[in-house]
Design an enzyme around this catalytic site. Structure first.
Site, PDB file in Angstrom:
ATOM      1  N   ASN A  91     -24.557 -20.708 -28.268  1.00 34.00           N
ATOM      2  CA  ASN A  91     -23.963 -21.549 -27.231  1.00 34.00           C
ATOM      3  C   ASN A  91     -22.485 -21.221 -27.033  1.00 34.00           C
ATOM      4  OD1 ASN A  91     -26.160 -23.101 -26.379  1.00 34.00           O
ATOM      5  ND2 ASN A  91     -25.908 -24.570 -28.043  1.00 34.00           N
ATOM      6  N   VAL A 131     -16.809 -27.899 -35.721  1.00 34.58           N
ATOM      7  CA  VAL A 131     -15.522 -28.223 -35.084  1.00 34.58           C
ATOM      8  C   VAL A 131     -14.337 -27.572 -35.787  1.00 34.58           C
ATOM      9  CG1 VAL A 131     -16.356 -30.411 -34.155  1.00 34.58           C
ATOM     10  CG2 VAL A 131     -15.268 -30.376 -36.411  1.00 34.58           C
ATOM     11  N   ASN A 182      -9.154 -29.607 -32.803  1.00 35.36           N
ATOM     12  CA  ASN A 182      -9.093 -28.148 -32.656  1.00 35.36           C
ATOM     13  C   ASN A 182      -9.490 -27.715 -31.249  1.00 35.36           C
ATOM     14  OD1 ASN A 182      -8.251 -27.422 -35.281  1.00 35.36           O
ATOM     15  ND2 ASN A 182     -10.336 -27.608 -36.076  1.00 35.36           N
ATOM     16  N   LYS A 192     -17.748 -33.651 -37.262  1.00 32.01           N
ATOM     17  CA  LYS A 192     -18.965 -33.094 -36.665  1.00 32.01           C
ATOM     18  C   LYS A 192     -19.110 -31.628 -37.031  1.00 32.01           C
ATOM     19  CE  LYS A 192     -21.234 -32.824 -32.108  1.00 32.01           C
ATOM     20  NZ  LYS A 192     -22.414 -33.609 -32.480  1.00 32.01           N
ATOM     21  N   GLY A 193     -20.349 -31.145 -37.077  1.00 33.26           N
ATOM     22  CA  GLY A 193     -20.583 -29.740 -37.381  1.00 33.26           C
ATOM     23  C   GLY A 193     -20.011 -28.822 -36.314  1.00 33.26           C
ATOM     24  N   THR A 253     -13.711 -26.183 -41.974  1.00 32.18           N
ATOM     25  CA  THR A 253     -13.358 -25.219 -43.023  1.00 32.18           C
ATOM     26  C   THR A 253     -12.033 -24.534 -42.701  1.00 32.18           C
ATOM     27  OG1 THR A 253     -15.670 -24.840 -43.609  1.00 32.18           O
ATOM     28  CG2 THR A 253     -14.093 -23.125 -44.206  1.00 32.18           C
ATOM     29  N   ASP A 286     -19.919 -28.539 -49.001  1.00 28.96           N
ATOM     30  CA  ASP A 286     -20.938 -28.333 -47.969  1.00 28.96           C
ATOM     31  C   ASP A 286     -21.969 -27.342 -48.503  1.00 28.96           C
ATOM     32  OD1 ASP A 286     -22.461 -27.784 -45.734  1.00 28.96           O
ATOM     33  OD2 ASP A 286     -20.761 -27.538 -44.395  1.00 28.96           O
ATOM     34  N   ASP A 322     -30.566 -36.392 -37.586  1.00 30.31           N
ATOM     35  CA  ASP A 322     -29.201 -36.277 -38.093  1.00 30.31           C
ATOM     36  C   ASP A 322     -28.652 -37.682 -38.341  1.00 30.31           C
ATOM     37  OD1 ASP A 322     -26.514 -35.807 -38.581  1.00 30.31           O
ATOM     38  OD2 ASP A 322     -26.293 -34.339 -36.976  1.00 30.31           O
TER      39      ASP A 322
END
Length: 695
Positions: free
Chosen positions: A247, A365, A622, A362-363, A368, A391, A18
């Site tokens: 997760n 979070v 968030n 970061k992915g 969108t 994206d 990444d």
């Protein structure tokens, strides 16, 4: 997973590809491109970790490409360098050394996996921690790009080798001629070895006996929808998906345990929110940040990055009414968003003068959700807003509950109470269609300009074939350039870009310059091939004056379109760098890994690109747990409702990916403390095993 090998003596390497690395943060050790053996007693010296070093990996690729430098070729062929420059090979050499964004990750991965593929590696298991969904799929497609790319270079080099043989026959043999032929052969051999490595990596990734894919998600509606699409796409690419892990599952607990869990997580969040605020204050006080203002702005105490906290709702907010509620509650009256909500700048003007808000982070979070809520708040206040997802793993349509297939802006009905002057259109760019158009333009122009000749002219004509597959990131910008044309006609005064996660958003911001330069080189190479008299003489071209005029006519339309595309790339670059028109809204959550990645992102945007600094005005955090306050059992009731929603979402996901012979979902609890270091991650891995044993 890497801390829990399949057998006691297994040697494991965990490797991050990444661009926005977090592996070192998770293991709590500094990492580099070379594997580091962890010395903790828990893993017994069997676990190594690395974060790929793209710059070092690309040196080898550039060495291969250097064989096309005009000076090297001229020496190998025994001709004047000016002749090859006249053929446009100087432009081709520049194209090969100015490599496309995203290529570095795969080349670095190939270098690490090389010994493994030869059976000479020191590791039994390699765990690859990849970028989020869309760009992971792109990385898996990069072997196809590299195979085709290197194949075209081999064809060109082979024809140059033939030219060397022709020159040897014309100029006579001898030691010099033998040396020239050997130089060409060595270059070909080096190129073939590099291509063989790429082919082996592709075979390894597609081998179900050696490689499997573990899909990781979170129990939200948007996360589940994206994961279901990922499983489907991996199946199409014949990649074996072995596990699906969810997760951050709240799960079932006693009321007392829930209260303690809630308090622990809240304490942790407060710590990282405080650290995030401190970091943003330091950046705001820097000279670089204060100097990066619009023409009508002046440095002031109010000129700073504002941290906005968004509460963790017990119900996922999906659909226009829910997102409109969120936008009004968080953004409509927030002082740091007033220039967007109520400001008149750009109102009623063409899209090229509109304010552009780039949402990134970061992915997972909530980028969108945040982008859509802000877009609805601005539209509700009377602005003409365009919400565009760049994206590759689109979720904008899922969030709004609107079908955005097709790539063109779709009107989104606003909820009651919105200003009658406001409007919202949303689009998920269609990279594949836009790239097909771009390839056709290159093929038409290069093919037309190089036709009519033979030998080397045919080889140079195959330059267009290099674009048969474009690398990761380029397709998004090509598609975005197409959307920019639509926006110029649409009269939008607010444009929100919902981007890919951190590393690839930074790549996207740099890609317009790369593609603009690529078009420049395509035009330069083709012009020289078609117009240089010496080149025609050497190539034995049959093009006469009438033929030359025909070539100009054939390529004129494609050339005009390529120039238009190039101008859009320059426009994009100018727009991204204009602090008065463009700003970056960083979205995050109050965890250690997300906070550290957010700080790196803000620093990169502010300090790392002095020629193109992107203005960060707002950071949105968030999932901030609200204060419990007074009423006994309130936190437990909150968590119970969250958990019930998670159960419904995961049941639906299991129906989509499960069935006979399908995937089951392994659920991992949301721990009250973020696991860090080998010992913390070992505790998480035990939770993973416990869940599998129960299944």
């Amino acid at each position: 997973l890497a801390s829990l090998p399949l057998r006691d003596d297994a040697r494991v390497l965990v490797l991050s590809t990444d661009p926005a690395h977090s592996l070192g943060d998770a293991l709590d050790v500094p990492l580099s491109g070379s594997p580091r053996l962890l010395d903790d007693p828990l893993t017994g010296g069997r676990l190594s970790a690395a974060e790929v070093d793209p710059s070092a990996a690309l040196d080898a690729f550039r060495d291969v490409a250097a064989a096309f430098d005009p000076a090297s070729l001229a020496d190998a062929l025994g001709v004047d360098p000016g002749l090859l420059e006249g053929l446009g090979l100087d432009g081709l050499a520049d194209f090969l050394t100015d490599l496309p964004p995203g290529l570095d990750e795969f080349v670095a991965l190939a270098d690490v996996l090389g010994p493994v593929m030869e059976g000479e590696g020191e590791y039994d298991i390699v765990v690859v921690d990849t970028a989020p969904t869309g760009h992971t799929l792109r990385m898996l497609q990069l072997p196809e790009f590299l195979d085709g790319f290197l194949g075209k270079l081999l064809q060109l080099r082979a024809k140059l080798s033939g030219l060397a043989s022709t020159l040897q026959a014309l100029l006579g043999g001898g030691e010099a001629a033998t040396k020239r032929a050997a130089t060409v052969d060595n270059a070909l051999s080096s190129l073939e070895k590099f291509r063989d490595k790429v082919i082996k990596v592709r075979s390894l990734l597609a081998d179900p006996e050696k490689t499997s894919f573990l899909v990781v998600t979170v129990p939200t509606a948007l996360g589940a929808a994206e994961s279901a699409r990922l499983v489907t796409e991996l199946d199409k690419q014949q990649m074996k998906v072995s596990h699906l892990v969810a997760n951050q599952c709240v799960g079932k607990m006693s009321t007392q345990s829930m209260e303690k869990y809630y308090a622990m997580r809240q304490t942790t969040q407060k710590r990282w929110l405080k650290e995030l605020q401190t970091a943003m204050d330091e950046v705001s006080a820097s000279e670089e940040y204060q100097d990066n203002t619009g023409e009508n702005e002046a440095p002031s105490d109010d000129n700073r990055i504002v941290l906005t906290q968004v509460p963790y709702f017990d119900t996922e907010l999906v659909g226009v009414p829910a997102l409109s509620y969120l936008g009004n509650a968080i953004y409509r009256d927030a002082p740091s968003f007033q220039h967007l909500i109520h400001g008149s700048y750009g109102s009623g003007t063409a899209g090229s003068d509109a304010r552009v808000i780039i949402s990134g982070g970061k992915g997972g979070v909530g980028k969108t959700t945040s982008s859509a809520a802000l877009a609805l708040a601005m539209a509700g206040a009377g602005h003409a807003v365009a919400l565009i997802s760049t994206d590759p793993a689109h979720s904008t349509g899922d969030a709004l509950g609107v079908d955005l297939a097709g790539g063109e802006p779709v009107p989104v009905p606003l909820p009651p109470g919105s200003s009658p002057d406001g409007s919202l259109a949303a689009a998920e760019v269609d990279p594949a269609a836009a790239v097909r158009d771009f390839r056709r333009l290159v093929d038409d122009y290069v093919g037309g300009a190089a036709s009519g000749g033979g030998g080397l002219a045919d080889a140079l004509g195959e330059l267009g074939g290099i674009f048969d597959t474009l690398p990761a990131g380029a397709d998004e910008v090509v598609a975005l350039a197409k959307v920019v044309g639509v926006l110029r006609k649409g009269g939008y005064d607010r444009i929100v870009l919902d981007t890919a996660p951190t590393g690839h958003t930074l790549r996207m911001l740099s890609t317009p310059a790369f593609l603009a330069n690529t078009v420049e080189r395509v035009l330069e190479v083709s012009k020289k091939v078609s117009a240089n008299p010496a080149a025609r003489m050497l190539l034995g071209s049959a093009v006469g004056s009438a033929g030359a005029g025909g070539l100009e006519d054939t390529a004129a339309a494609a050339r005009s379109a390529l120039l238009s595309f190039q101008l859009r790339m320059y426009d994009l670059e100018d727009t991204f760098g204009d602090a008065e028109r463009t700003e970056f809204m960083v979205v995050t959550v109050p965890t250690e890994l997300a906070t550290r990645e957010t700080v790196r992102l803000v620093n990169d945007l502010t300090f790392e690109s002095p020629d193109l600094p992107i203005r960060v005005r707002n950071v949105v955090a968030n999932q901030v747990l609200p204060e419990g306050g007074g009423e006994e059992g309130k936190q437990a009731a909150f968590l119970e409702k969250v958990g019930a929603g998670e159960v419904r979402i995961l049941e639906d996901l299991e129906k989509k990916v499960g069935g006979e012979g399908g995937l089951s979902i392994t659920k991992v609890k949301y721990l009250d403390a973020e696991p860090r270091g080998v010992y913390g991650l070992k505790a998480l891995s035990m939770e993973l095993l416990k869940e599998q044993e129960q299944e």
